[in-house]
Structures are given as structure tokens and as C-alpha cells.
Write a protein that holds these residues in place. Structure first.
Motif, PDB file in Angstrom:
ATOM      1  N   GLY A 155      -2.888  -1.996   8.632  1.00  0.00           N
ATOM      2  CA  GLY A 155      -2.337  -0.952   9.491  1.00  0.00           C
ATOM      3  C   GLY A 155      -2.424   0.414   8.842  1.00  0.00           C
ATOM      4  N   GLU A 156      -1.644   1.335   9.381  1.00  0.00           N
ATOM      5  CA  GLU A 156      -1.623   2.691   8.844  1.00  0.00           C
ATOM      6  C   GLU A 156      -0.921   2.715   7.477  1.00  0.00           C
ATOM      7  OE1 GLU A 156      -3.016   5.523  10.012  1.00  0.00           O
ATOM      8  OE2 GLU A 156      -3.973   4.215  11.479  1.00  0.00           O
ATOM      9  N   PRO A 157      -1.432   3.475   6.511  1.00  0.00           N
ATOM     10  CA  PRO A 157      -0.824   3.487   5.166  1.00  0.00           C
ATOM     11  C   PRO A 157       0.561   4.123   5.186  1.00  0.00           C
ATOM     12  CG  PRO A 157      -2.523   5.177   5.336  1.00  0.00           C
ATOM     13  CD  PRO A 157      -2.603   4.356   6.599  1.00  0.00           C
ATOM     14  N   ARG A 158       1.473   3.485   4.472  1.00  0.00           N
ATOM     15  CA  ARG A 158       2.832   4.037   4.353  1.00  0.00           C
ATOM     16  C   ARG A 158       2.964   4.925   3.117  1.00  0.00           C
ATOM     17  NH1 ARG A 158       3.258  -1.266   5.911  1.00  0.00           N
ATOM     18  NH2 ARG A 158       3.382  -1.935   3.747  1.00  0.00           N
ATOM     19  N   GLU A 159       2.117   4.700   2.131  1.00  0.00           N
ATOM     20  CA  GLU A 159       2.132   5.468   0.888  1.00  0.00           C
ATOM     21  C   GLU A 159       0.746   6.056   0.670  1.00  0.00           C
ATOM     22  OE1 GLU A 159       2.925   7.498  -2.159  1.00  0.00           O
ATOM     23  OE2 GLU A 159       4.582   6.264  -1.423  1.00  0.00           O
ATOM     24  N   LEU A 160       0.662   7.374   0.477  1.00  0.00           N
ATOM     25  CA  LEU A 160      -0.630   8.040   0.388  1.00  0.00           C
ATOM     26  C   LEU A 160      -1.127   8.182  -1.040  1.00  0.00           C
ATOM     27  CD1 LEU A 160      -0.192  10.872   3.054  1.00  0.00           C
ATOM     28  CD2 LEU A 160      -1.133   8.581   3.342  1.00  0.00           C
ATOM     29  N   HIS A 161      -0.341   7.766  -2.032  1.00  0.00           N
ATOM     30  CA  HIS A 161      -0.733   7.917  -3.428  1.00  0.00           C
ATOM     31  C   HIS A 161      -1.216   6.584  -3.992  1.00  0.00           C
ATOM     32  CE1 HIS A 161       0.805  11.990  -3.497  1.00  0.00           C
ATOM     33  NE2 HIS A 161       1.946  11.565  -2.985  1.00  0.00           N
ATOM     34  N   PRO A 162      -1.996   6.615  -5.076  1.00  0.00           N
ATOM     35  CA  PRO A 162      -2.481   5.358  -5.682  1.00  0.00           C
ATOM     36  C   PRO A 162      -1.322   4.489  -6.139  1.00  0.00           C
ATOM     37  CG  PRO A 162      -3.705   7.248  -6.530  1.00  0.00           C
ATOM     38  CD  PRO A 162      -2.555   7.805  -5.749  1.00  0.00           C
ATOM     39  N   ARG A 163      -1.533   3.199  -6.054  1.00  0.00           N
ATOM     40  CA  ARG A 163      -0.509   2.260  -6.509  1.00  0.00           C
ATOM     41  C   ARG A 163      -1.187   1.026  -7.100  1.00  0.00           C
ATOM     42  NH1 ARG A 163      -0.414   1.920  -1.004  1.00  0.00           N
ATOM     43  NH2 ARG A 163      -0.874  -0.111  -0.068  1.00  0.00           N
ATOM     44  N   ARG A 172      -7.838 -16.703  -9.676  1.00  0.00           N
ATOM     45  CA  ARG A 172      -7.129 -16.029 -10.763  1.00  0.00           C
ATOM     46  C   ARG A 172      -6.560 -14.704 -10.261  1.00  0.00           C
ATOM     47  NH1 ARG A 172     -10.051 -12.187 -13.954  1.00  0.00           N
ATOM     48  NH2 ARG A 172     -12.066 -11.671 -13.010  1.00  0.00           N
ATOM     49  N   GLU A 173      -5.424 -14.339 -10.856  1.00  0.00           N
ATOM     50  CA  GLU A 173      -4.724 -13.129 -10.422  1.00  0.00           C
ATOM     51  C   GLU A 173      -5.131 -11.957 -11.319  1.00  0.00           C
ATOM     52  OE1 GLU A 173      -0.299 -12.310 -10.993  1.00  0.00           O
ATOM     53  OE2 GLU A 173      -0.365 -13.005  -8.910  1.00  0.00           O
ATOM     54  N   VAL A 174      -5.571 -10.880 -10.687  1.00  0.00           N
ATOM     55  CA  VAL A 174      -5.909  -9.661 -11.425  1.00  0.00           C
ATOM     56  C   VAL A 174      -5.210  -8.483 -10.751  1.00  0.00           C
ATOM     57  CG1 VAL A 174      -8.145 -10.517 -12.216  1.00  0.00           C
ATOM     58  CG2 VAL A 174      -7.997  -9.269 -10.067  1.00  0.00           C
ATOM     59  N   ALA A 175      -5.026  -7.434 -11.519  1.00  0.00           N
ATOM     60  CA  ALA A 175      -4.419  -6.221 -10.978  1.00  0.00           C
ATOM     61  C   ALA A 175      -5.505  -5.348 -10.359  1.00  0.00           C
ATOM     62  CB  ALA A 175      -3.683  -5.455 -12.068  1.00  0.00           C
ATOM     63  N   CYS A 176      -5.133  -4.553  -9.399  1.00  0.00           N
ATOM     64  CA  CYS A 176      -6.052  -3.583  -8.812  1.00  0.00           C
ATOM     65  C   CYS A 176      -5.288  -2.301  -8.504  1.00  0.00           C
ATOM     66  CB  CYS A 176      -6.716  -4.132  -7.547  1.00  0.00           C
ATOM     67  SG  CYS A 176      -5.596  -4.398  -6.164  1.00  0.00           S
ATOM     68  N   THR A 177      -5.976  -1.194  -8.669  1.00  0.00           N
ATOM     69  CA  THR A 177      -5.433   0.105  -8.288  1.00  0.00           C
ATOM     70  C   THR A 177      -6.085   0.507  -6.982  1.00  0.00           C
ATOM     71  OG1 THR A 177      -5.275   0.664 -10.639  1.00  0.00           O
ATOM     72  CG2 THR A 177      -5.035   2.461  -9.053  1.00  0.00           C
ATOM     73  N   LEU A 178      -5.292   0.809  -5.976  1.00  0.00           N
ATOM     74  CA  LEU A 178      -5.869   1.158  -4.678  1.00  0.00           C
ATOM     75  C   LEU A 178      -5.133   2.325  -4.061  1.00  0.00           C
ATOM     76  CD1 LEU A 178      -4.804  -1.265  -1.822  1.00  0.00           C
ATOM     77  CD2 LEU A 178      -3.688  -1.275  -4.031  1.00  0.00           C
ATOM     78  N   THR A 179      -5.850   3.031  -3.199  1.00  0.00           N
ATOM     79  CA  THR A 179      -5.272   4.180  -2.500  1.00  0.00           C
ATOM     80  C   THR A 179      -5.917   4.293  -1.136  1.00  0.00           C
ATOM     81  OG1 THR A 179      -4.753   6.548  -2.702  1.00  0.00           O
ATOM     82  CG2 THR A 179      -6.951   5.877  -3.323  1.00  0.00           C
ATOM     83  N   PRO A 180      -5.184   4.753  -0.122  1.00  0.00           N
ATOM     84  CA  PRO A 180      -5.794   4.943   1.194  1.00  0.00           C
ATOM     85  C   PRO A 180      -6.675   6.186   1.218  1.00  0.00           C
ATOM     86  CG  PRO A 180      -3.504   5.629   1.237  1.00  0.00           C
ATOM     87  CD  PRO A 180      -3.736   5.029  -0.113  1.00  0.00           C
ATOM     88  N   ILE A 181      -7.670   6.163   2.088  1.00  0.00           N
ATOM     89  CA  ILE A 181      -8.534   7.328   2.313  1.00  0.00           C
ATOM     90  C   ILE A 181      -8.016   8.020   3.570  1.00  0.00           C
ATOM     91  CG2 ILE A 181     -10.880   8.120   2.747  1.00  0.00           C
ATOM     92  CD1 ILE A 181     -11.851   5.473   1.509  1.00  0.00           C
ATOM     93  N   VAL A 182      -7.356   9.142   3.381  1.00  0.00           N
ATOM     94  CA  VAL A 182      -6.784   9.893   4.501  1.00  0.00           C
ATOM     95  C   VAL A 182      -7.308  11.320   4.423  1.00  0.00           C
ATOM     96  CG1 VAL A 182      -4.686  10.705   5.634  1.00  0.00           C
ATOM     97  CG2 VAL A 182      -4.714   8.455   4.520  1.00  0.00           C
ATOM     98  N   LEU A 183      -8.016  11.726   5.468  1.00  0.00           N
ATOM     99  CA  LEU A 183      -8.611  13.060   5.509  1.00  0.00           C
ATOM    100  C   LEU A 183      -8.290  13.688   6.851  1.00  0.00           C
ATOM    101  CD1 LEU A 183     -10.357  14.689   3.493  1.00  0.00           C
ATOM    102  CD2 LEU A 183     -12.349  14.038   4.824  1.00  0.00           C
ATOM    103  N   GLY A 184      -7.588  14.825   6.816  1.00  0.00           N
ATOM    104  CA  GLY A 184      -7.222  15.486   8.062  1.00  0.00           C
ATOM    105  C   GLY A 184      -6.296  14.660   8.924  1.00  0.00           C
ATOM    106  N   GLY A 185      -5.455  13.841   8.286  1.00  0.00           N
ATOM    107  CA  GLY A 185      -4.519  13.008   9.029  1.00  0.00           C
ATOM    108  C   GLY A 185      -5.133  11.738   9.583  1.00  0.00           C
ATOM    109  N   ARG A 186      -6.427  11.501   9.352  1.00  0.00           N
ATOM    110  CA  ARG A 186      -7.102  10.304   9.861  1.00  0.00           C
ATOM    111  C   ARG A 186      -7.274   9.297   8.737  1.00  0.00           C
ATOM    112  NH1 ARG A 186     -11.485   9.095  13.795  1.00  0.00           N
ATOM    113  NH2 ARG A 186     -12.597   7.302  12.989  1.00  0.00           N
ATOM    114  N   HIS A 187      -6.881   8.057   8.986  1.00  0.00           N
ATOM    115  CA  HIS A 187      -7.018   7.001   7.997  1.00  0.00           C
ATOM    116  C   HIS A 187      -8.379   6.338   8.163  1.00  0.00           C
ATOM    117  CE1 HIS A 187      -6.069   2.665   6.675  1.00  0.00           C
ATOM    118  NE2 HIS A 187      -6.383   3.374   5.613  1.00  0.00           N
TER     119      HIS A 187
END
Length: 566
Positions: A209-217, A226-241
Motif C-alpha cells: 500500500g501507500e508508505p506510512r514512513e518516508l525515511h529509510p528503515r 535464512r533471515e537477513v536484514a535489509c534497508t529500504l525506503t519508498p520512492i516518493v516524488l511529487g507526492g506520488r508513490h
């Protein structure tokens, strides 16, 4: 597992590494050591009612003794106001520290350190971290922006990010489809495994769905068991996801410094990748619009000669001398499509990819709210019989109806698919289009099957030319006018129900939900107005014929307005 570090922030342990504070001892274990610090205030300034979130409180043991406050009570008071930690100098470690450390992270040291020294250290460390982040962010932005300026696509941007981080980097669009994946050698993940993991764990990752947090997490993802960590962030440009940028770590417990760098990397990369996705979307939309214009030209006969068509057809590898059939479908639009033409364009693109194993060229476009498909029935010289071409178009129409019905986002209207007879050569495509439109128009009025071909109209197809002639129109008006007189009431529906029932009064009365005597009265009245006895079969046929010619004329006029617009 929960991660202790989300970035390279200033922690209590890092502060106590400075020479002036190295003799201090932390009494809250590893959890207290990784406590994040934003600022520091002296004990006196901490005695107000202001919240102390992220604040380290520095106190002298003499200050606590002067107020008659024990270490445990001081820690409890600060913990209630959200303080991050308490540093007490001039206080040797002892049994009293354990109780205070249970309330909040506590550090003590026997020596006395001026507050000015502690405040300067916190400021310098925090500023150094911000400066380092800024410098690295500028480096990342410059490297990616230069690639974007040179016209590099998503794969090149992801490749640069992968080289800088030495980790796999992936870009997913807003629908969860993998747009790009680059990784160092040796490869750490298979594309199919990553796509399946991202789709299956989108809710857990917070990427649905639409991102609730706009910063990397930081999040955990299970890959190949196997479980690995990932750093991800939404791509939001001009209010469009537009999607997500994902960077895979090496394990489920990456180093805090690596996480800080990766956070800055994808935070700087997200708007640049979003710009490239915007460019690609604009190019794709322009291509689809040009393709749609070509299809509209074929349907509406805007090409005068085969040479005119060939000049455009070569770009789309369109075989202008093959057998073609036109298929139309309705019932796919919803109220949201007024503001979302991209969905309809996506349906047209998917429709053109149906039955790829038959190796036949297909072009599709939206004409208003109707999907129109130009389907190659057979290559020239390989058709066999005309029935084979009709069967090929009918098979595609059935597959299209099945695909549209399976879509979850279809509208509430029923899906109807109709098709015209195959024609030879691109110049004849408007003829098949008109037949498909006529079959589609009669499909709803006559309650025909959900998939209907022009050749299945049979009698209606034979009478089409008669309906368009002056004689046919005159005959229909002469017969139906008395029944349509407002003073006559609803006699036309009564007579047509009677004719449809094969002259059975009881069946017609049941269909109209009226009494048999009422039905007989209306039929008698209609017979007088028409000047013919409707109980006779030839007169019933005359009414049916007039109604059919009128229906064909009205439908043909509507079709001509669409097929041959002014």
C-alpha cells in the motif's frame, strides 16, 4: 529479531570512549550502552517539567547529596520524563547503582568532570556525525546524478549503488514488480527468490500500500530459508508513490556504521531513481499513445493506401497483408478510471499479450470505455479455410473474456466481448471493426451470449443492408408508428412479447406479469391500430421484421458515429 542499531547515532558507549570519560562505568549492560543520545543538560536544568526525550542528564554527586536525593529516586524522576540516560560523576560504583540502573541507563565515575567538557564532547560528536553523513550524502548524490544526466537507466543507477555499498540493490515498482536488481560478484540472491520474498513479506516489511514512513528503515527479510536484514525506503516524488529501493545486508545483525552509510545511500538515491522512473513512465506512455494512434488509424480507415500503412506498420512489425479480425470488449471500466487512464492502458497491454504461443500479431487500444483489439487470424497463404480464421478469432475472444472476468478490479457491469469476421489486409480492418461494433451493440439488446461473433447474428446480419435502405426504414416506421403513439399506451412491448412467445397468449402474459384477459384486450386493440390480425403468423412476422429492421437501423447509426467519426 529487533535491531539495536538503526543508524550510526551517538550512543552512551560512544561518548564514554572519549579520554575525559573513559573511567566511567555503565550499569545497564549492553542495552544501556547503545542508548541513543541527542543532547546533554546539567542536573539543575533538568529539574523543570519539560520532556527529556533523547537527553543525557549530567549530575555531580554533591548536587544529589545537597538535595537529599538518592541515586535511585533521581533516576526514577528522570525516567518518568523520558530522559535517555544519567551520568553522575564524583560517585564511585556501589550497591546503590543497581537500583538506579533498573530504572534507566546509568553511568558513574569517581572523578569529577565539568559540565562544559561533557557538553562540548556531545556537541562535537553529534556535529561530526552530521558532517560525515552530509559529506557522504553529497558524494552519493554526485555519483548518481552524473549517471542520470548521462541518460543511464535504472540498472546503471543500481549498479553504481551496489558498487558503493558492496551489497545487492533492488528497485521494485509500486505494484511489487522487480524493476532492477544489481549485486556484486559472487551473487548473493537469485532474482526469483527476491521477488517471491518481497511479495510474500510485503506486509511485514511495511511495503504494501501507500508508505506510512518516508525515511529509510531497517527490516528483516527471509531469503532461501535464512533471515537477513535489509534497508529500504519508498520512492516518493511529487507526492506520488512509485515503488521501493531495497538494499540487502550480509546478515541479520549488520554493523551500525554500514547501516548508517546504507541509509544515507538509499535516502539520496530514492529521488534520483524516482526521476528516472518518471522519465521511463513518460517514454512508455508516449510509446503507448503512439501505438494507440496507429490502432485508431487502422480502425477508422485513416490510411489511404497500403503504402501509407506500411510506413507506420514497419515500426511495430505489423504484417499488413495478413488476415485480421477485430475484437471489442466492454464492462471493464470503473468510476476510478476517469482519473486513472493508466489502468485501462495496462489492460490494453495485457490483452495484446494473450495467447502468445500462437505467434500472431496483436494490437490493442482503448476507444472511449471499450477495449478494441486487432488480432492477426493467420498469415497470408497459411490460413487454410475461412472457417479456420473465424475459429482463431473466436478462440482469442473467448480467452479475452476469461482474462477480463478474472481481473479483480473489473467494474460491476458484465463483461461482453464481440468480434467481426476476418478480413484480408490492413486496409479492410475497418470493415471487421464495424461488424464487431454492430455485434456488440446487438449483444446487449438481444441478450446474446457473453462472447458473440458477427457471423452468429445470422438473420440480423442478412437484414443489415435492408435496415439501412429507404425501403427498410419506411417499412419499419409504417408498422411500428401506430404502436408507438403515446395515446396507444405500451402496446409495442405487449405485441413484441406476444411475438417472442410464438403467439402463445398465456406465455406472453406470464412474461409481462399481466392477466390473460388484459393480454387479449391489448392484442385486440393493437390489431385494430395496425389493421391486421396479430393471431396470424404472417402478421406476427411482419411486426418482428419491422422491429428488427428498426433495431438494426438504430444500432447501425450508433456504430457509424463511432467507426466513422466526423
Amino acid at each position: 529479531m529487533p535491531h539495536a542499531h538503526s543508524d550510526d547515532a551517538l550512543t552512551l558507549a560512544r561518548l564514554l570512549q572519549e579520554p575525559a570519560l573513559r573511567r566511567a562505568r555503565i550499569h545497564a549492560g549492553r542495552a544501556g550502552a547503545v542508548t541513543r543520545l541527542d543532547w546533554v543538560v546539567p542536573w539543575g536544568a533538568a529539574q523543570t517539567d519539560e520532556p527529556l526525550s533523547g537527553v543525557l542528564v549530567h549530575a555531580h554527586a554533591a548536587d544529589l547529596a545537597e538535595e537529599g536525593t538518592t541515586l535511585e529516586r533521581a533516576a526514577a524522576r528522570l525516567a518518568d520524563r523520558g530522559a535517555a540516560a544519567l551520568l553522575v560523576d564524583g560517585h564511585p560504583a556501589g550497591p546503590a547503582c543497581a537500583g538506579a540502573a533498573a530504572r534507566m541507563p546509568l553511568a558513574t565515575m569517581a572523578e569529577t568532570v565539568p559540565f562544559a567538557v561533557v557538553s562540548r564532547l556531545v556537541a562535537e560528536l553529534a556535529l561530526a556525525r552530521e558532517t560525515h553523513d552530509l559529506r557522504y550524502g553529497l558524494q552519493v548524490h554526485r555519483a548518481l546524478a552524473e549517471l542520470l544526466y548521462r541518460g543511464a537507466e535504472l540498472s546503471a543507477l543500481c549498479s553504481q549503488m551496489s558498487r558503493m555499498s558492496r551489497r545487492p540493490v533492488a528497485v521494485f515498482d509500486s505494484s511489487g514488480a522487480l524493476a532492477a536488481l544489481e549485486q556484486p560478484t559472487p551473487r548473493m540472491v537469485e532474482p526469483d527468490d527476491l521477488v517471491a520474498a518481497f511479495a510474500g513479506q510485503a506486509e511485514t516489511l511495511g511495503a504494501s500500500g501507500e508508505p506510512r514512513e518516508l525515511h529509510p528503515r531497517l527490516a528483516d527479510i527471509v531469503l532461501d530459508g535464512r533471515e537477513v536484514a535489509c534497508t529500504l525506503t519508498p520512492i516518493v516524488l511529487g507526492g506520488r508513490h512509485d515503488g521501493w529501493v531495497l538494499l540487502l545486508e550480509e546478515s541479520d545483525d549488520p554493523h551500525p556504521h554500514d547501516l548508517a552509510q546504507h541509509r544515507v545511500l538509499i535516502e539520496q538515491a530514492a529521488p534520483i531513481i524516482g526521476t528516472e522512473m518518471l522519465r521511463l513512465r513518460s517514454v512508455q506512455r508516449a510509446k503507448e499513445q503512439a501505438r494507440g494512434d496507429f490502432v485508431h488509424g487502422l480502425l477508422h480507415g485513416r490510411f489511404a493506401t497500403l503504402e501509407d500503412i506500411s510506413a507506420r506498420a514497419a515500426h511495430y512489425q505489423f504484417p499488413v497483408r495478413s488476415w485480421f479480425g477485430v475484437v471489442v470488449a466492454s464492462g471493464l471500466t470503473t468510476a476510478a478510471d476517469v482519473d486513472s487512464p493508466a489502468r485501462l492502458q495496462g489492460i490494453a497491454m495485457q490483452a495484446a499479450r494473450l495467447l502468445p504461443e500462437q505467434d500472431r500479431h496483436t494490437q490493442a487500444a482503448m476507444v472511449g470505455d471499450v477495449l478494441v483489439v486487432v488480432r492477426e487470424a493467420a498469415r497470408r497463404g497459411t490460413m487454410g479455410t475461412p472457417d479456420n480464421a473465424v475459429a482463431a478469432i473466436g478462440e482469442y475472444a473467448t480467452a479475452l473474456h476469461r482474462y477480463l472476468c478474472q481481473r479483480k478490479d473489473q467494474g460491476s457491469r458484465p463483461i461482453r466481448v464481440a468480434y467481426g469476421r476476418p478480413v484480408v489486409g490492413a486496409l479492410a480492418i475497418p470493415d471487421s471493426y464495424r461488424e464487431a461494433r454492430l455485434a456488440h451493440g446487438l449483444q446487449g439488446r438481444l441478450e446474446l451470449a457473453a462472447v458473440c461473433g458477427y457471423q452468429e447474428l445470422r438473420v440480423h446480419a442478412v437484414l443489415e443492408e435492408v435496415a439501412a435502405s429507404r425501403t427498410g426504414r419506411s417499412f419499419a416506421v409504417d408498422v411500428l408508428a401506430p404502436l408507438r403513439d403515446p395515446a396507444a399506451g405500451e402496446l409495442e412491448a405487449t405485441v413484441l412479447a406476444y411475438v417472442a412467445a410464438g403467439g402463445n397468449v398465456n406465455a406472453a402474459a406470464r412474461d409481462l406479469h399481466i392477466h390473460r384477459n388484459t393480454m387479449l384486450y391489448k392484442l385486440d386493440r393493437a390489431s385494430r391500430l395496425l389493421g391486421m390480425d396479430l393471431r396470424q403468423a404472417e402478421n406476427q412476422f411482419a411486426v418482428w421484421l419491422a422491429h428488427t429492421l428498426d433495431l438494426l437501423a438504430a444500432t447501425g447509426a450508433e456504430v457509424d458515429r463511432v467507426v466513422r467519426p466526423a
